[in-house]
Design a protein around this motif. Structure first.
Motif, short mmCIF file in Angstrom:
data_model
loop_
_atom_site.label_atom_id
_atom_site.label_comp_id
_atom_site.label_asym_id
_atom_site.label_seq_id
_atom_site.Cartn_x
_atom_site.Cartn_y
_atom_site.Cartn_z
N SER A 1 0.83 -1.20 0.00
CA SER A 1 0.00 0.00 0.00
C SER A 1 0.87 1.26 0.00
O SER A 1 0.61 2.20 -0.75
CB SER A 1 -0.93 -0.01 1.21
OG SER A 1 -1.74 1.12 1.22
N LYS A 2 1.89 1.30 0.86
CA LYS A 2 2.79 2.44 0.92
C LYS A 2 3.51 2.65 -0.41
O LYS A 2 3.66 3.78 -0.87
CB LYS A 2 3.84 2.24 2.02
CG LYS A 2 3.38 2.56 3.40
CD LYS A 2 4.60 2.62 4.30
CE LYS A 2 4.34 1.88 5.57
NZ LYS A 2 5.52 1.82 6.43
N SER A 3 3.96 1.56 -1.01
CA SER A 3 4.69 1.65 -2.27
C SER A 3 3.81 2.14 -3.40
O SER A 3 4.23 2.98 -4.21
CB SER A 3 5.28 0.28 -2.63
OG SER A 3 6.20 -0.12 -1.65
N VAL A 4 2.60 1.63 -3.48
CA VAL A 4 1.67 2.07 -4.53
C VAL A 4 1.39 3.56 -4.38
O VAL A 4 1.44 4.32 -5.35
CB VAL A 4 0.35 1.26 -4.48
CG1 VAL A 4 -0.72 1.89 -5.33
CG2 VAL A 4 0.61 -0.17 -4.92
N THR A 5 1.12 4.01 -3.16
CA THR A 5 0.85 5.42 -2.90
C THR A 5 2.06 6.28 -3.26
O THR A 5 1.93 7.34 -3.89
CB THR A 5 0.48 5.63 -1.42
OG1 THR A 5 -0.64 4.79 -1.11
CG2 THR A 5 0.13 7.07 -1.12
N TYR A 6 3.24 5.84 -2.88
CA TYR A 6 4.47 6.58 -3.15
C TYR A 6 4.68 6.77 -4.65
O TYR A 6 4.93 7.88 -5.12
CB TYR A 6 5.66 5.84 -2.53
CG TYR A 6 7.00 6.43 -2.89
CD1 TYR A 6 7.45 7.58 -2.27
CD2 TYR A 6 7.81 5.82 -3.85
CE1 TYR A 6 8.69 8.12 -2.60
CE2 TYR A 6 9.03 6.36 -4.19
CZ TYR A 6 9.46 7.50 -3.57
OH TYR A 6 10.67 8.06 -3.88
N PHE A 7 4.57 5.70 -5.41
CA PHE A 7 4.82 5.80 -6.85
C PHE A 7 3.69 6.54 -7.58
O PHE A 7 3.94 7.17 -8.61
CB PHE A 7 5.09 4.43 -7.46
CG PHE A 7 6.49 3.96 -7.15
CD1 PHE A 7 7.59 4.54 -7.76
CD2 PHE A 7 6.71 2.97 -6.22
CE1 PHE A 7 8.87 4.14 -7.46
CE2 PHE A 7 7.99 2.55 -5.91
CZ PHE A 7 9.08 3.15 -6.53
N GLU A 8 2.48 6.52 -7.05
CA GLU A 8 1.41 7.32 -7.63
C GLU A 8 1.72 8.81 -7.46
O GLU A 8 1.52 9.61 -8.36
CB GLU A 8 0.06 6.99 -7.00
CG GLU A 8 -0.56 5.74 -7.51
CD GLU A 8 -1.89 5.41 -6.83
OE1 GLU A 8 -2.25 6.09 -5.83
OE2 GLU A 8 -2.55 4.49 -7.29
#
Length: 84
Positions: free
Chosen positions: A64-71
């Motif tokens: 979840s953190k990674s998806v949010t970061y790259f978005e």
């Protein structure tokens, strides 16, 4: 011939993440990698699919953190740069 598989995970922020599963003869354990193109799980060749799914479920917070970061990172970029 190695055909890549995908797993879908429902995240806490209400979105689904599709995770590419890449089987590798060199891998000793399951690992996750994230970049602007998505998330992939690198797994040893003979790992059972249920074991992979259990591992992915246990790492939902990180995913979840990674998806949010790259978005956030790719939001302001030109779309031609994102596709590379």
């Amino acid at each position: 011939m190695n055909i890549n598989q995908f797993a879908s995970v429902a995240l806490t922020n209400g979105i689904n993440a599709n995770i590419e599963i890449i089987r590798s003869e060199r891998a000793k354990r399951i690992s996750l990698r994230a970049n602007r193109h998505g998330i992939c799980a690198i797994v040893p060749t003979l790992t059972a699919h249920t074991e992979i799914l259990t591992f992915i479920e246990s790492r939902k917070g990180w995913i979840s953190k990674s998806v949010t970061y790259f978005e956030k990172i790719t939001k302001g970029l030109d779309s031609s740069l994102i596709q590379q």
